[in-house]
Scaffold this active site. Structure first.
Site, PDB file in Angstrom:
ATOM      1  N   TYR A   1      -1.706  -3.399  -6.621  1.00 36.79           N
ATOM      2  CA  TYR A   1      -1.396  -4.339  -5.355  1.00 36.79           C
ATOM      3  C   TYR A   1      -2.373  -3.970  -4.376  1.00 36.79           C
ATOM      4  O   TYR A   1      -2.863  -3.071  -3.766  1.00 36.79           O
ATOM      5  CB  TYR A   1      -0.246  -4.038  -4.754  1.00 36.79           C
TER       6      TYR A   1
ATOM      7  N   LYS B   1      -9.427  -2.363   2.234  1.00 33.10           N
ATOM      8  CA  LYS B   1      -9.259  -1.094   2.910  1.00 33.10           C
ATOM      9  C   LYS B   1     -10.180   0.060   2.510  1.00 33.10           C
ATOM     10  O   LYS B   1     -10.608   0.767   3.320  1.00 33.10           O
ATOM     11  CB  LYS B   1      -7.732  -0.829   2.912  1.00 33.10           C
TER      12      LYS B   1
ATOM     13  N   CYS C   1       1.526  -7.055  11.707  1.00 34.08           N
ATOM     14  CA  CYS C   1       1.933  -7.429  13.177  1.00 34.08           C
ATOM     15  C   CYS C   1       1.370  -8.699  13.975  1.00 34.08           C
ATOM     16  O   CYS C   1       1.188  -9.088  14.948  1.00 34.08           O
ATOM     17  CB  CYS C   1       1.474  -6.158  14.015  1.00 34.08           C
TER      18      CYS C   1
ATOM     19  N   ARG D   1       0.578  -1.068   0.010  1.00 35.53           N
ATOM     20  CA  ARG D   1       0.017   0.096  -0.043  1.00 35.53           C
ATOM     21  C   ARG D   1       1.029   1.186  -0.050  1.00 35.53           C
ATOM     22  O   ARG D   1       1.977   1.327   0.781  1.00 35.53           O
ATOM     23  CB  ARG D   1      -0.968  -0.039   1.350  1.00 35.53           C
TER      24      ARG D   1
ATOM     25  N   SER E   1      -1.124  -3.346  10.060  1.00 35.15           N
ATOM     26  CA  SER E   1      -0.716  -4.428   9.220  1.00 35.15           C
ATOM     27  C   SER E   1       0.649  -5.292   9.495  1.00 35.15           C
ATOM     28  O   SER E   1       1.693  -4.506  10.024  1.00 35.15           O
ATOM     29  CB  SER E   1      -0.671  -3.910   7.980  1.00 35.15           C
TER      30      SER E   1
ATOM     31  N   ASP F   1      -9.073  -9.349   9.549  1.00 38.00           N
ATOM     32  CA  ASP F   1      -8.622  -8.111   9.358  1.00 38.00           C
ATOM     33  C   ASP F   1      -9.757  -6.900   9.423  1.00 38.00           C
ATOM     34  O   ASP F   1      -8.992  -5.883   9.954  1.00 38.00           O
ATOM     35  CB  ASP F   1      -7.913  -8.038   7.819  1.00 38.00           C
TER      36      ASP F   1
ATOM     37  N   HIS G   1     -10.317  -2.041  12.019  1.00 39.45           N
ATOM     38  CA  HIS G   1      -9.106  -2.915  11.590  1.00 39.45           C
ATOM     39  C   HIS G   1      -8.926  -3.766  12.368  1.00 39.45           C
ATOM     40  O   HIS G   1      -7.835  -3.649  13.138  1.00 39.45           O
ATOM     41  CB  HIS G   1      -7.895  -1.799  11.057  1.00 39.45           C
TER      42      HIS G   1
ATOM     43  N   ARG H   1       2.217 -11.942   0.004  1.00 34.51           N
ATOM     44  CA  ARG H   1       1.100 -12.358   0.173  1.00 34.51           C
ATOM     45  C   ARG H   1       0.394 -13.659  -0.268  1.00 34.51           C
ATOM     46  O   ARG H   1       0.974 -14.210  -1.440  1.00 34.51           O
ATOM     47  CB  ARG H   1      -0.005 -11.234   0.082  1.00 34.51           C
TER      48      ARG H   1
HETATM   49  O1  SAT Z   1      -3.874  -3.218   2.624  1.00 33.82           O
HETATM   50  S1  SAT Z   1      -3.380  -4.538   2.272  1.00 33.82           S
HETATM   51  O2  SAT Z   1      -4.710  -5.167   2.011  1.00 33.82           O
HETATM   52  O3  SAT Z   1      -2.471  -4.322   1.089  1.00 33.82           O
HETATM   53  C1  SAT Z   1      -2.536  -5.203   3.361  1.00 33.82           C
HETATM   54  C2  SAT Z   1      -2.494  -4.446   4.722  1.00 33.82           C
HETATM   55  O4  SAT Z   1      -2.072  -3.652   4.748  1.00 33.82           O
HETATM   56  O5  SAT Z   1      -3.130  -5.250   5.782  1.00 33.82           O
HETATM   57 MN    MN Z   2      -4.873  -5.121   7.499  1.00 35.77          MN
END
Ligand code: SAT
Ligand code: MN
Length: 549
Positions: A159, A168, A212, A30, A210, A237, A188, A331
């Site tokens: 991506y 997101k 973690c 991202r 993200s 997520d 989140h 990923r």
């Molecule tokens: O935003 S993504 O889906 O690419 C991955 C993340 O940051 O959790």
């Molecule tokens: Mn995330």
């Protein structure tokens, strides 16, 4: 995609119906710096977001969309975020010129007829998303959100969160705005269910930045299974939460798959993820062995280097000792239904009732293994004051501590000062609010070694939380919150020395003075959008720190 090389085959016997994709090397995470909230008033986006005037944004970025799909196939993706049949599910329609995005969205969302049915049932309401990979030049890359009209425009990236617009963009940035206006929450957060030996399941939401360990915690395999302790996965997520008639918070995972970090994932750290990605999966930017198997750093707990002849994420023959074979933000995209620990209640339209929130980040120092907030208001402050070391999930420097309230810094679609206010308001409406905890699995000793084993053993911390919720687990009051008393957490069999245990729970006055100052600097930018309650809590923390020895 196989024909044009954008998909590369993966060993069909070992990983049926799975493929490898290599993204453009300039497009691997991202890009927060190129992500904008476009609201009429700048202050509605807040200092936590890049802002562009909606009219200006459409003019500037609209030009980039002119003719951008020429010679490409345009795909129209109707998709549903949320549980089919639930009045709270949202329909999105993404238009894209990337078949890779289509294939990922097919796994991550409920796509097609189910979304069209929901569209018919809701009178035709949907959130449009326009996406093109453009020319993949970061100079012409923009991820734009128009929360007032609930619209997404994204160009120049293929991506993850930049391009899979349901994730997101819709489910966090736009949904957080909707939740603010309509009295619900888009967070989140992972959602897990902790099952005790009597078979009772308690649900918890966990907010971590993200990369973690949200996916690992959500899919935790219990080392205490023989005693009857188990974890169920509802989501890894995102959580959408509403207040139920019972005054509790009920959570739904709006997604249908996992977009998990590959490096470090193996049969020991996360066996449920390994099972989830064993078929019908897309691997992005991992390496590929001569046998056609996906490979990443840590895929084999024993083998540190890939087999000879492995091709790295850039398509070159990997030379041992020369950097990573897989990109650190590589990923896997896998269907949630393939996860062995998936909760039977994942598709309950009303969701699952949440009894605890867990905030956490990556902190080599400062934060103890676990503590509990004194009450809701203090808990909101604990979340708002969260910090974490940055990871490869976003472009930029890795490993610097930044403030990341509720792990929402990159995902809150409006002014974060107002967001804290929204959390406080939600608390006032909840007759049965979740208990709030903060954890840090990543604390290190003076030699830089992790103090806590993490992964499956994190269940011991969850068990203490459950005890706190039920009023059976002991704690002592500290400057930052309630900390477990010496033997309130079951550490049996972990072989931790008394010094290690002490370090895990230690609070350093000097560290916390710094932490306090850094929080203050962060809060100050919100000006009069910062709720008075946050300043009150910040001041109270100061006086508790000054009383520390
Ligand atoms: O935003 S993504 O889906 O690419 C991955 C993340 O940051 O959790
Ligand atoms: Mn995330």
């Amino acid at each position: 995609m196989l024909r044009d090389g954008s998909f590369i085959s993966i060993n069909e016997k070992a990983y049926p119906n799975s493929y490898l994709h290599r993204s453009n090397p300039n497009d691997v995470a991202r890009t927060e710096g190129l992500t904008y909230i476009c609201t009429t008033r700048r202050e509605d986006a807040g200092p936590n977001n890049n802002w562009m005037d909606p009219t200006e944004a459409k003019e500037r970025v609209g030009k980039l969309f002119d003719g951008c799909m020429q010679g490409r196939t345009m795909y129209v993706i109707p998709y549903l975020m949320g549980v089919p049949g639930s009045p709270h599910a949202k329909v999105g329609i993404e238009v894209t010129d990337s078949p890779y995005v289509v294939a990922n969205m097919r796994i991550m969302t409920r796509m097609g007829a189910v979304a069209m049915d929901a569209l018919k049932a809701n009178g035709g309401e949907f959130i449009p998303g326009l996406h093109s990979i453009g020319d993949l030049d970061p100079k012409r890359r923009f991820i734009l959100h128009f929360p007032e009209e609930q619209l997404i425009w994204s160009i120049g990236s293929g991506y993850g969160g930049n391009a899979l617009l349901g994730k997101k963009c819709l489910s966090l940035r736009l949904a957080s705005w909707m939740g603010w206006k309509d009295g619900w929450m888009a967070e989140h957060m992972l959602i897990l269910g902790l099952q005790d030996p009597d078979g009772n399941v308690t649900y918890m939401g966990g907010a971590f930045p993200s990369a973690c360990g949200k996916t690992n915690l959500a899919m935790l395999v219990s080392p205490l299974a023989d005693q009857g302790w188990k974890v169920w996965t509802v989501g890894d997520d995102i959580a959408w939460m509403r207040i139920g008639e019972d005054g509790r918070l009920w959570a739904v995972n709006p997604e249908n798959g996992f977009f998990g970090v590959a490096p470090g994932t193996n049969v020991e750290t996360n066996p449920n993820a390994i099972a989830s990605l064993s078929r019908n999966s897309i691997f992005t930017n991992v390496a590929r062995t001569p046998d056609g198997l996906p490979w990443w750093e840590g895929i084999d707990p024993k083998q540190k280097t890939p087999p000879a002849g492995t091709i790295d994420w850039l398509g070159r023959t990997y030379e041992p000792g020369k950097g990573h074979a897989a990109h650190p933000n590589s990923r896997f995209t896998s269907p949630a239904s393939q996860c062995p620990s998936i909760s039977p209640h994942r598709e309950d339209p009303q969701g699952v009732p949440i009894d605890a929130f867990i905030f956490g980040g990556r902190r080599a120092r400062v934060a103890p293994l676990v503590y509990q907030a004194f009450n809701w208001q203090h808990g909101v402050f604990v979340g708002a004051g969260m910090g974490s070391e940055t990871t490869a999930a976003a472009t930029g420097t890795v490993g610097v501590t930044r403030r990341d309230p509720m792990a929402m810094l990159p995902f809150c679609g409006y002014n974060m000062g107002d967001y804290f206010g929204h959390w406080l308001n939600m608390g006032k409406k909840l007759t049965n609010p979740p208990a709030i905890f903060h954890v840090n699995w990543f604390r290190k000793d003076a030699d830089g070694k992790f103090l806590w084993p993490g992964f499956g053993q994190n269940i011991r911390v969850l068990m203490w939380m459950l005890g706190r919720i039920r009023g059976t687990a002991e704690a002592r009051e500290s400057a930052v919150g309630y900390i477990p008393t010496a033997d309130a957490i079951d550490l049996d069999g972990l072989g931790l020395s008394p010094e290690t245990v002490e370090q895990l729970f230690a609070l350093d006055k000097h560290d916390w003075e710094h932490e306090w100052a850094s929080q203050g600097e962060f809060f100050q930018q919100f000006g009069d959008h910062l709720p008075a309650a946050m300043t009150e809590e910040h001041n109270a923390l100061k006086s508790r720190i000054s009383d520390m020895k």
